[in-house]
Design an enzyme around this catalytic site. Structure first.
Site, mmCIF file in Angstrom:
data_model
loop_
_atom_site.group_PDB
_atom_site.id
_atom_site.type_symbol
_atom_site.label_atom_id
_atom_site.label_comp_id
_atom_site.label_asym_id
_atom_site.label_seq_id
_atom_site.Cartn_x
_atom_site.Cartn_y
_atom_site.Cartn_z
ATOM 1 N N VAL A 113 48.940 39.609 37.822
ATOM 2 C CA VAL A 113 50.059 40.287 37.164
ATOM 3 C C VAL A 113 49.473 41.377 36.285
ATOM 4 O O VAL A 113 48.842 41.099 35.270
ATOM 5 C CB VAL A 113 50.901 39.304 36.325
ATOM 6 C CG1 VAL A 113 52.081 40.029 35.690
ATOM 7 C CG2 VAL A 113 51.381 38.139 37.181
ATOM 8 N N GLU A 114 49.680 42.624 36.694
ATOM 9 C CA GLU A 114 49.005 43.740 36.031
ATOM 10 C C GLU A 114 49.976 44.579 35.217
ATOM 11 O O GLU A 114 51.004 45.044 35.718
ATOM 12 C CB GLU A 114 48.313 44.617 37.073
ATOM 13 C CG GLU A 114 47.509 45.754 36.467
ATOM 14 C CD GLU A 114 46.571 46.413 37.457
ATOM 15 O OE1 GLU A 114 45.911 47.404 37.079
ATOM 16 O OE2 GLU A 114 46.475 45.936 38.607
#
Length: 280
Positions: free
Chosen positions: A169-170
């Protein structure tokens, strides 16, 4: 250390298994992860310092594994190297067969499902996927609105349905991730998305202080960039000195050369005098 067989049926030892990672998630034990670009020496340092996981590209997997024989390694399928799901799957099977512990693909759900269907642990990528950033209007934080945060959760749900066990999850708003992760069973790896995750991931370049313009979410615990600049300055000084001394005749000199044995030069001159001149 856990004894395992790899996907390629080779005996090995690992610091973590997928089962351990899921157990750590359930117990709230945070894990650490960094990437490995150059392979051997980087990977060796990462393992020696007790980082839980390494992530690397398919093409550098073998070098990373050589440097970190016992660390859980996730290999990433490059976005554009493989055109079709079948090509991605073939490469994933090959890399897992050589000992990769998991595969990450930022490509479509079909690729995730195909890999999962072969029993290979697979992860996806949500939030800011840099190679898809044009769809977001550029490189930016994701999930600052309720609708966008909810869509991140929907992407995670679809990954889970496709068979993924985790996702990167960026650059998602930290308070958004803190809430939506309560609604997924995926193992969540946060890079630039705050502390509410099962794995905290940061690029080695950023944590080692080896980049000119690090992203806002990065923190450096070292200053490798200054050392690299010093090394480059020394390299340039040496190259310039070499060139100048060659052109001026100062190098090579007697201290860096070796003459013939005593009396042998005279013998050579006699032989040369008797030699028939070469025809021009």
């Amino acid at each position: 250390m856990k004894r395992i067989y790899t996907y390629g049926t080779q005996p090995a030892s690992r610091n973590l298994t997928v089962a351990d990672i899921l157990a750590n998630k359930a117990a709230g034990r945070i894990m650490t992860q960094t990437n490995c670009l150059e392979g051997g020496e980087e990977a060796e340092a990462i393992e020696a310092c007790g980082i839980d996981m390494i992530i690397c590209r398919f093409e550098t997997y073998d070098a990373a594994r050589a440097g970190a024989p016992n660390t859980f390694i996730t290999a990433v399928a490059p976005m554009v190297r493989y055109a079709t799901t079948d090509e991605i799957l073939a490469a994933a099977v090959d890399t897992a067969g050589r000992g990769a512990d998991a595969i990450l693909t930022p490509r479509g759900l079909g690729a995730v499902e195909a890999i999962a269907n072969e029993g290979i642990p697979v992860q996806g990528h949500v939030g800011l996927v840099p190679s898809l950033s044009t769809k977001l209007g550029g490189l930016r934080m994701v999930g600052k609105t309720a609708d966008e945060a909810y869509e991140v959760l929907e992407q995670m749900r679809r990954l889970e349905e496709a068979g993924a066990f985790g996702c990167e999850v960026e650059c998602v708003a930290d308070d958004a991730l803190a809430e939506i992760r309560k609604h997924t069973n995926l193992v969540v790896s946060s890079i630039g998305s705050g502390p509410s995750a099962d794995i905290i991931f940061l690029f080695l370049m950023d944590l080692a202080g080896d980049g000119e313009n690090p992203p806002r979410h990065a923190k450096a615990w070292g200053d490798m960039l200054s050392i690299r600049k010093q090394l480059d300055a020394e390299r340039r000084k040496a190259l310039a000195g070499f060139r100048d001394d060659v052109l001026s005749g100062r190098f090579p000199d007697a201290a860096h050369s070796k003459s013939m044995d005593t009396g042998e030069r005279e013998k050579l001159l006699e032989k040369l005098d008797k030699r028939t001149p070469a025809h021009s």
